[in-house]
Scaffold this motif. Structure first.
Motif, PDB file in Angstrom:
ATOM      1  N   GLN A 178      34.844  45.042  39.891  1.00 37.54           N
ATOM      2  CA  GLN A 178      35.025  45.194  41.548  1.00 37.54           C
ATOM      3  C   GLN A 178      35.448  43.794  42.265  1.00 37.54           C
ATOM      4  N   PHE A 179      35.680  42.530  41.557  1.00 40.05           N
ATOM      5  CA  PHE A 179      36.237  42.135  42.318  1.00 40.05           C
ATOM      6  C   PHE A 179      38.115  41.627  41.301  1.00 40.05           C
ATOM      7  N   LEU A 180      38.427  42.208  40.150  1.00 37.18           N
ATOM      8  CA  LEU A 180      39.934  42.398  39.195  1.00 37.18           C
ATOM      9  C   LEU A 180      40.589  43.381  40.033  1.00 37.18           C
ATOM     10  N   PRO A 181      39.919  44.233  40.903  1.00 33.63           N
ATOM     11  CA  PRO A 181      41.735  44.452  42.090  1.00 33.63           C
ATOM     12  C   PRO A 181      42.329  42.920  43.003  1.00 33.63           C
ATOM     13  N   TRP A 182      40.945  42.324  43.161  1.00 29.28           N
ATOM     14  CA  TRP A 182      41.391  40.866  44.206  1.00 29.28           C
ATOM     15  C   TRP A 182      42.591  39.881  43.278  1.00 29.28           C
ATOM     16  N   PHE A 183      41.922  39.451  42.346  1.00 25.51           N
ATOM     17  CA  PHE A 183      41.971  38.693  40.696  1.00 25.51           C
ATOM     18  C   PHE A 183      43.207  39.112  40.620  1.00 25.51           C
ATOM     19  N   TRP A 184      43.315  40.124  40.418  1.00 20.73           N
ATOM     20  CA  TRP A 184      45.323  40.557  39.835  1.00 20.73           C
ATOM     21  C   TRP A 184      46.239  40.884  41.270  1.00 20.73           C
ATOM     22  N   GLY A 185      45.583  41.158  42.260  1.00 21.64           N
ATOM     23  CA  GLY A 185      46.045  41.346  43.689  1.00 21.64           C
ATOM     24  C   GLY A 185      46.988  40.239  44.168  1.00 21.64           C
ATOM     25  N   SER A 186      46.321  38.833  43.335  1.00 23.34           N
ATOM     26  CA  SER A 186      46.645  37.510  43.301  1.00 23.34           C
ATOM     27  C   SER A 186      47.880  37.573  42.891  1.00 23.34           C
ATOM     28  N   GLY A 187      48.455  37.777  42.209  1.00 22.63           N
ATOM     29  CA  GLY A 187      49.110  37.449  40.342  1.00 22.63           C
ATOM     30  C   GLY A 187      48.726  36.229  39.837  1.00 22.63           C
ATOM     31  N   LYS A 207      28.950  26.298  43.882  1.00 24.86           N
ATOM     32  CA  LYS A 207      29.940  25.692  43.022  1.00 24.86           C
ATOM     33  C   LYS A 207      31.218  26.243  44.734  1.00 24.86           C
ATOM     34  N   SER A 208      32.408  25.245  44.910  1.00 22.80           N
ATOM     35  CA  SER A 208      33.594  25.308  45.502  1.00 22.80           C
ATOM     36  C   SER A 208      34.499  26.321  44.653  1.00 22.80           C
ATOM     37  N   PRO A 209      35.130  27.549  44.823  1.00 20.71           N
ATOM     38  CA  PRO A 209      35.774  29.003  43.971  1.00 20.71           C
ATOM     39  C   PRO A 209      36.925  27.628  43.124  1.00 20.71           C
ATOM     40  N   GLY A 210      37.482  26.465  43.680  1.00 21.39           N
ATOM     41  CA  GLY A 210      38.003  25.663  42.376  1.00 21.39           C
ATOM     42  C   GLY A 210      36.753  25.580  41.611  1.00 21.39           C
ATOM     43  N   ASP A 211      36.236  24.295  41.202  1.00 23.02           N
ATOM     44  CA  ASP A 211      34.928  24.267  40.391  1.00 23.02           C
ATOM     45  C   ASP A 211      34.737  25.117  39.753  1.00 23.02           C
ATOM     46  N   ALA A 212      34.459  26.801  40.421  1.00 22.40           N
ATOM     47  CA  ALA A 212      33.898  27.919  39.860  1.00 22.40           C
ATOM     48  C   ALA A 212      34.766  28.051  38.715  1.00 22.40           C
ATOM     49  N   LEU A 213      35.642  28.305  39.188  1.00 19.82           N
ATOM     50  CA  LEU A 213      36.669  28.760  37.735  1.00 19.82           C
ATOM     51  C   LEU A 213      37.561  27.454  37.063  1.00 19.82           C
ATOM     52  N   THR A 214      37.155  26.990  36.929  1.00 17.97           N
ATOM     53  CA  THR A 214      37.981  25.626  36.529  1.00 17.97           C
ATOM     54  C   THR A 214      36.649  25.675  35.242  1.00 17.97           C
ATOM     55  N   ALA A 248      43.840  32.630  40.642  1.00 16.33           N
ATOM     56  CA  ALA A 248      42.488  33.171  41.239  1.00 16.33           C
ATOM     57  C   ALA A 248      41.859  32.613  42.055  1.00 16.33           C
ATOM     58  N   VAL A 249      41.683  31.098  42.172  1.00 18.84           N
ATOM     59  CA  VAL A 249      41.022  30.362  43.256  1.00 18.84           C
ATOM     60  C   VAL A 249      41.356  31.043  44.527  1.00 18.84           C
ATOM     61  N   SER A 250      42.922  31.633  44.933  1.00 23.23           N
ATOM     62  CA  SER A 250      42.884  32.022  46.303  1.00 23.23           C
ATOM     63  C   SER A 250      41.959  33.379  46.602  1.00 23.23           C
ATOM     64  N   ALA A 251      42.032  34.743  45.547  1.00 22.48           N
ATOM     65  CA  ALA A 251      41.278  35.606  45.599  1.00 22.48           C
ATOM     66  C   ALA A 251      39.505  35.096  45.656  1.00 22.48           C
ATOM     67  N   LEU A 252      39.394  34.407  45.040  1.00 27.41           N
ATOM     68  CA  LEU A 252      37.411  34.315  44.898  1.00 27.41           C
ATOM     69  C   LEU A 252      37.745  33.435  46.571  1.00 27.41           C
ATOM     70  N   SER A 253      38.822  32.782  46.477  1.00 26.70           N
ATOM     71  CA  SER A 253      38.097  31.566  48.196  1.00 26.70           C
ATOM     72  C   SER A 253      38.537  32.969  49.216  1.00 26.70           C
ATOM     73  N   LEU A 254      39.238  34.183  48.904  1.00 22.50           N
ATOM     74  CA  LEU A 254      39.436  34.800  50.492  1.00 22.50           C
ATOM     75  C   LEU A 254      38.067  35.423  50.328  1.00 22.50           C
ATOM     76  N   TRP A 255      37.791  36.173  48.907  1.00 22.79           N
ATOM     77  CA  TRP A 255      35.593  36.117  49.103  1.00 22.79           C
ATOM     78  C   TRP A 255      35.153  35.273  49.741  1.00 22.79           C
TER      79      TRP A 255
END
Length: 415
Positions: free
Chosen positions: A207-216, A401-408, A227-234
């Motif tokens: 379910q997250f992939l459309p937002w992940f890919w939609g961010s580029g 975690k913050s979106p950035g830290d989580a994805l790192t 990727a951080v922008s997509a997770l930050s959106l949610w």
């Protein structure tokens, strides 16, 4: 390769966990005898993930009809989707593979890497009419392994009454900014915004992939700014109350149940909910998931591939190819994909579907923009990437975690 070396390779593959679970439809368990009839040239075995269809179903009748057309009898075995990959690996290890194997598309690369499947170069299966983005889910290392029988994907259902009460024109929703603005209006009007599944499983990643890919963003770089922008959106939607905290535990089914209450403006879900949407009791519409800056985001494809496993007797491939061609012919694809609530993998049949049911138009558009989870030659790397992605989602949305830290952390784990 010789039989003993193939057994050794398949033994290694069989002990690996097939971590990509189906996310499109849920099927009850069921199977019949799994023995192959390779010694009987007049009987061909087909394994499929549709135990919900019995011997009297249109699907079973189609298999028999294709067998009759090819001059052979069909022995069909139906498995639960989650069981089928390991059954296929075990059968290959025992040199007892079915002649045709219909399998969830993310698993194709796993079976191909294990040496279970023949390529279309080997089996001469014609895939020229298939949309390239859908065919990519069955490609690995520059080779194609089978052909899609149909596809489903994700889009946004919307409740017309809720949007009207909030003064939202759905045609204004073209990107993330306009969607978030619509959610703000809905909340101000006293209704609920959007529901989706962010559960800590493949379903959440799906379910997250459309937002992940939609961010580029790309799955090879989970910690990119996009990727951080997509997770930050949610994360922002939860923080502002535009989405409920229940998304952390929602499956696609429970998420749909929230939307079916009639209180939500939007729900991210798939073609498999069309029958439920018709029973919801309110007017609804569907739009593709928007990209960050506009256009349709690439959503992940669900659906199965018809593949031809490796056989000890290569002379069987000619008839197997005839069976696969019959199952995926223009006429049969239309009937089958209507039964399975799938969008067809070819433009000709897609046009026929829309002509018969105009409500399928946004789904066809979504499928045309869709992308296989194992595309970009990720193959068997995808399950590990997906696991880290859903862990990052859970960490960020729960606030640990913050979106950035989580994805790192996710990207480090993948490496």
């Amino acid at each position: 390769m010789n039989s003993s070396s193939r057994r050794r390779r398949l033994t290694a593959a069989a002990v690996a966990i097939v971590a990509v679970a189906t996310t499109a439809t849920a099927c009850s368990s069921g199977s019949s005898s799994t023995s192959n009839s390779s010694s009987n040239s007049g009987t061909y075995t087909i394994w499929d993930p549709y135990p919900q269809f019995g011997k009297s179903s249109a699907w079973a009748k189609l298999l028999d009809a294709c067998g009759t057309q090819a001059g052979v009898k069909i022995k069909r075995t139906a498995f639960d989707t989650s069981d089928l990959p390991n059954k296929a690996l075990l059968a290959a290890q025992q040199d007892n593979s079915p002649d045709l194997l219909i399998v969830d598309n993310p698993v194709v690369s796993t079976l191909a890497e294990a040496g279970v499947l023949t390529t279309t170069d080997d089996n001469k299966l014609d895939t020229s009419a298939v949309d390239p983005n859908l065919l990519a889910a069955g490609q690995s290392g520059g080779k194609t392994y089978g052909t899609p029988i149909g596809a489903n994907t994700l889009a946004l259902y919307y409740n017309k009454k809720v949007l009207k009460a909030a003064g939202v024109d759905v045609t204004s929703v073209k990107d993330w900014t306009s969607l978030t603005a619509a959610l703000a209006k809905v909340k101000k009007a006293g209704k609920k915004g959007i529901t989706f599944s962010a559960i800590g499983t493949e379903e959440g990643s799906f379910q997250f992939l459309p937002w992940f890919w939609g961010s580029g963003a790309k799955l090879t770089a989970l910690d990119s700014d996009q990727a951080v922008s997509a997770l930050s959106l949610w994360k922002g939607w939860l923080a502002k109350g535009y989405a409920p905290n229940s998304v952390l535990n929602n499956t696609q089914t429970t998420s749909w149940q929230e939307f079916a209450t009639g209180d939500y403006a939007f729900s991210e879900n798939g073609t498999w909910q069309l029958a439920n949407a018709a029973k919801a009791g309110f007017d609804y519409g569907v739009i593709p998931v928007p990209g960050a800056s506009g256009g349709n985001a690439a959503a992940p494809t669900g659906g199965e591939f018809v593949t031809l496993p490796v056989q000890g007797s290569t002379g069987r491939y000619t008839t197997s190819q005839k069976l696969a061609t019959c199952l995926t012919s223009t006429k049969n694809l239309y009937d089958t994909d209507t039964t399975l609530s799938y969008v067809a993998p070819t433009g000709e049949v897609q046009d026929k579907q829309v002509s018969a049911n105009a409500q399928l138009k946004p789904w066809v558009d979504a499928v045309k923009a869709a992308k296989g989870r194992t595309s970009d030659d990720l193959g068997t790397k995808y399950p590990k990437i997906s696991e880290q992605l859903w862990k990052a989602m859970q960490s960020a949305l729960s606030g640990s975690k913050s979106p950035g830290d989580a994805l790192t952390a996710a990207q480090s784990a993948v490496k």
